[in-house]
Scaffold this active site. Structure first.
Site, PDB file in Angstrom:
ATOM      1  N   LYS A  76       0.843  -1.208   0.000  1.00 20.64           N
ATOM      2  CA  LYS A  76       0.000   0.000   0.000  1.00 20.64           C
ATOM      3  C   LYS A  76       0.875   1.254   0.000  1.00 20.64           C
ATOM      4  CE  LYS A  76      -3.887   1.889   2.734  1.00 20.64           C
ATOM      5  NZ  LYS A  76      -4.760   1.659   3.916  1.00 20.64           N
ATOM      6  N   SER A 151      -9.728   1.436   2.875  1.00 25.48           N
ATOM      7  CA  SER A 151      -8.896   2.227   1.995  1.00 25.48           C
ATOM      8  C   SER A 151      -7.801   1.422   1.294  1.00 25.48           C
ATOM      9  CB  SER A 151      -8.247   3.343   2.797  1.00 25.48           C
ATOM     10  OG  SER A 151      -7.356   2.790   3.760  1.00 25.48           O
ATOM     11  N   SER A 175      -9.921  -0.817   7.149  1.00 19.71           N
ATOM     12  CA  SER A 175      -9.335  -0.761   5.807  1.00 19.71           C
ATOM     13  C   SER A 175      -8.537  -1.970   5.340  1.00 19.71           C
ATOM     14  CB  SER A 175      -8.454   0.472   5.677  1.00 19.71           C
ATOM     15  OG  SER A 175      -9.268   1.587   5.475  1.00 19.71           O
TER      16      SER A 175
END
Ligand code: GLN
Length: 485
Positions: A76, A151, A175
Site C-alpha cells: 500500500k 482504503s 481498511s
C-alpha cells in the site's frame, strides 16, 4: 507462468527454497501480469526494473533461509519507502520521496522480499471504496465497475487479481478487513501495538495498524511473523512475546468458546449476510467450538464515536502538510495564502471534510461535547469486549453489512459510505486483533467475509480458528480475468 501466479505465498516460498523456481522467474511473471492489468488501476508507482535487478541478485547469492526469500511484493502506498515516491493517494504528497523506510516494509526486505511497487489507496486512507484517491479509483477483479473496498483497495484488488502473491495494508477503521471481505481475500488487523507505525503516513494515530492481506490464513500467519516486532521507533509499539504464528498454526479448535454478539444484527441487514453468519456459526459448532450468545451493548455508538475520534486525530496529523515541510506547494501572495492555496489544492474533498470535522470537535466549546464524549464511549466499548472475553475466546460477526457495490453508488452520500465500517470500527476503538476470511458469495457472485475478533495479543488464537474454518469453507474466487488486456 499462469502456474506461478496461482501459487499461494507459502507454496511459492517452498518452490524457491527447493530451487524449482527462481526469484527472477517469479518476479517477471507478476510484472508481466501487472502490465496487462493496468485497467484495474492498482499501482500508483511501479519499481519493476529495480525489482528484476534485485531478483537477479537474490538468485545469484540470496539467503534461502529467509522467511520471504526472493519473493516480489507490492505494498500500500501509505508505507514510506526509502527513495521511492510515497503519496498516500494524495496530491499533496504526489512528489514526496521519503529518505527513510517504514519499519514494517523494512522487515519485509530484511527477510528477502523484493518491492514491486506501491499500491493505490484512498487519500490518507480515508474511505471505504478507494474512490477518494487522487490517482483515480481502483476496480475490483470480482466484477466490472465494482469497488474493491477501501482504503487498502489497491492492495486488495492487486492481491485478488494475482498481481502480487501477498501484500500489506493498514486498518484504522476497517481498511484491511473490509477490502479483504469485498475481494475474497484474507485480511488481518493485528492488536494495536503489534506492528510498528513508524514510517506509515499517519491518519488517526491511536487507531492505525498495519497488517497482512493474503490469499489464505497460513499466508497471513507467515506475513505476521515477519512484520510483527517490537520497535523502539514507535512509542506505542508493545514489547510482548510474539508467537511463532505460521509454525504454530493448529486447526484443532475443539472446546473454544465463540461469542455471537446480538447487537451486530443490524436493521436492514441483507438476508445473504444473515445466512452467511448463521452458516459460520453452524460450521464452528461442527468443528467442536462452543457457541455463546453475548452482548456488546455500546456497539451502536461505535461508528459515531469513530467518526469523531478519527477526524480529530486526522486534523491534527494532517496539519503538517503546509507546503513547507513536505510535498506539493502552491504559490501565494504571502505565507498565509500560500498555506491556504497549498491545502485547498492539495487535499481532496473527503480529506477536507475530515479536517473540518476534526477541527470542529477539538475546538474550545465543542471539545467536551464531542471529542471527550467520544473518548468516553470508546472506553465503554472496550469495557464491553473485556466483559465478553470473560466468557468467550473470540467473537464471530460478518465483516461488512453488504457485499461490494458499484463505483459511484455511494460517493454522494458519506453517511452511507461510513456505514460500511459498522462491524469493523469497534475493533479499532478497542485496539483488538481481528481477521476477515472469505466465507461465501452473494447473488452476483461477489465475495462475502466473516470476521473473527480476538483478545489483545492473541493473534494465534484468531489464526487457528480462521484456519480451521477456511479448510472447511474451501472458498474459491474463480475470477475470469476479464480485465486482462
Ligand atoms: N473506512 C474508514 C474510514 O474512512 C476506515 C479507513 C481505514 O481503516 N483506514 O475512515
Amino acid at each position: 507462468m499462469s502456474d506461478i501466479i496461482n501459487l499461494t505465498l507459502s507454496a511459492l516460498i517452498d518452490k524457491i527454497k527447493n530451487k524449482e523456481l527462481s526469484s527472477q522467474e517469479i518476479t517477471k511473471a507478476y510484472i508481466a501480469r501487472a502490465e496487462k492489468s493496468k485497467d484495474l488501476n492498482t499501482y500508483i508507482t511501479t519499481d519493476f526494473e529495480n525489482a528484476i535487478e534485485k531478483a537477479k541478485k537474490f538468485d545469484e547469492k540470496g539467503n534461502f533461509d529467509y522467511k520471504l526469500p526472493g519473493v516480489p511484493l507490492a505494498v500500500k502506498d501509505l508505507f514510506c519507502t526509502n527513495n521511492l515516491k510515497t503519496t498516500a493517494g494524495s496530491k499533496i504528497l504526489s512528489n514526496f520521496i521519503p529518505s527513510y523506510e517504514s519499519t514494517v516494509t523494512q522487515h519485509l526486505w530484511d527477510e528477502g522480499a523484493i518491492l514491486l511497487g506501491k499500491l493505490n489507496c484512498d487519500e490518507f486512507a480515508m474511505g471505504s471504496s478507494n474512490e477518494t484517491s487522487f490517482f483515480g479509483n481502483v476496480e475490483s477483479p470480482v466484477g466490472k465497475k465494482v469497488v474493491p473496498g477501501g482504503s487498502s483497495g489497491g492492495s486488495a484488488s492487486a492481491l485478488a487479481a494475482k498481481l502480487t502473491p501477498a501484500t500489506i495494508g493498514t486498518d484504522t477503521g476497517g481498511s484491511i478487513r473490509q477490502p479483504a471481505s469485498f475481494t475474497g481475500t484474507v485480511g488481518l488487523k493485528p492488536t494495536y501495538g503489534s506492528c510498528s507505525r513508524y514510517g506509515i503516513v499517519a491518519f488517526a494515530s491511536s487507531l492505525d495498524q498495519a497488517g497482512p492481506m493474503t490469499q489464505d490464513v497460513s499466508d497471513a500467519a507467515l506475513m505476521l511473523d515477519v512484520i510483527s516486532k517490537y520497535d523502539t521507533k514507535d512509542s506505542t509499539s508493545v514489547n510482548f512475546k510474539r508467537g511463532d504464528y505460521f509454525k504454530s498454526l493448529s486447526s484443532n479448535i475443539k472446546g473454544k468458546k465463540i461469542g455471537i454478539p446480538k447487537e451486530y444484527r443490524v436493521d436492514g441487514m441483507p438476508k445473504e449476510i444473515e445466512s452467511l453468519w448463521q452458516d459460520g456459526i453452524t460450521l464452528l459448532k461442527k468443528l467442536g467450538a462452543k457457541i455463546i450468545d453475548i452482548s456488546l451493548p455500546h456497539t451502536k455508538y461505535a461508528l459515531p464515536a469513530y467518526y469523531i475520534v478519527a477526524p480529530a486525530e486526522a486534523s491534527s496529523n494532517l496539519a503538517r502538510y503546509d507546503g513547507v515541510k513536505y510535498g506539493y506547494r502552491s504559490e501565494g501572495e504571502n505565507l498565509i495564502s500560500m498555506y491556504e492555496n497549498t491545502r485547498s489544492e492539495g487535499f481532496g474533498d473527503e480529506v477536507k471534510r475530515r479536517i473540518m470535522i476534526g477541527t470542529y470537535v477539538l475546538s474550545s466549546g465543542y471539545y467536551d461535547a464531542y471529542y471527550l464524549k467520544a473518548q468516553k464511549i470508546r472506553r465503554l466499548i472496550k469495557n464491553d469486549f473485556d466483559e465478553a472475553y470473560k466468557s468467550v475466546d473470540a467473537i464471530l460477526t460478518p465483516s461488512t453489512p453488504s457485499s461490494a457495490f458499484k463505483i459511484g453508488d455511494k460517493t454522494d452520500d458519506p453517511v452511507s459510505m461510513y456505514l460500511n465500517d459498522i462491524f469493523t470500527v469497534p475493533v479499532n476503538l478497542s485496539g483488538l486483533p481481528a481477521i476477515s476470511i472469505p466465507a461465501g458469495k452473494d447473488k452476483n457472485n461477489y465475495p462475502l467475509g466473516l470476521q473473527l475478533i480476538g483478545k489483545a495479543f492473541e493473534e494465534q488464537n484468531l489464526l487457528d480458528i480462521s484456519y480451521s474454518m477456511e479448510k472447511e469453507l474451501s472458498f474459491k474466487n474463480n475470477l475470469q480475468d476479464w480485465w486482462i488486456k
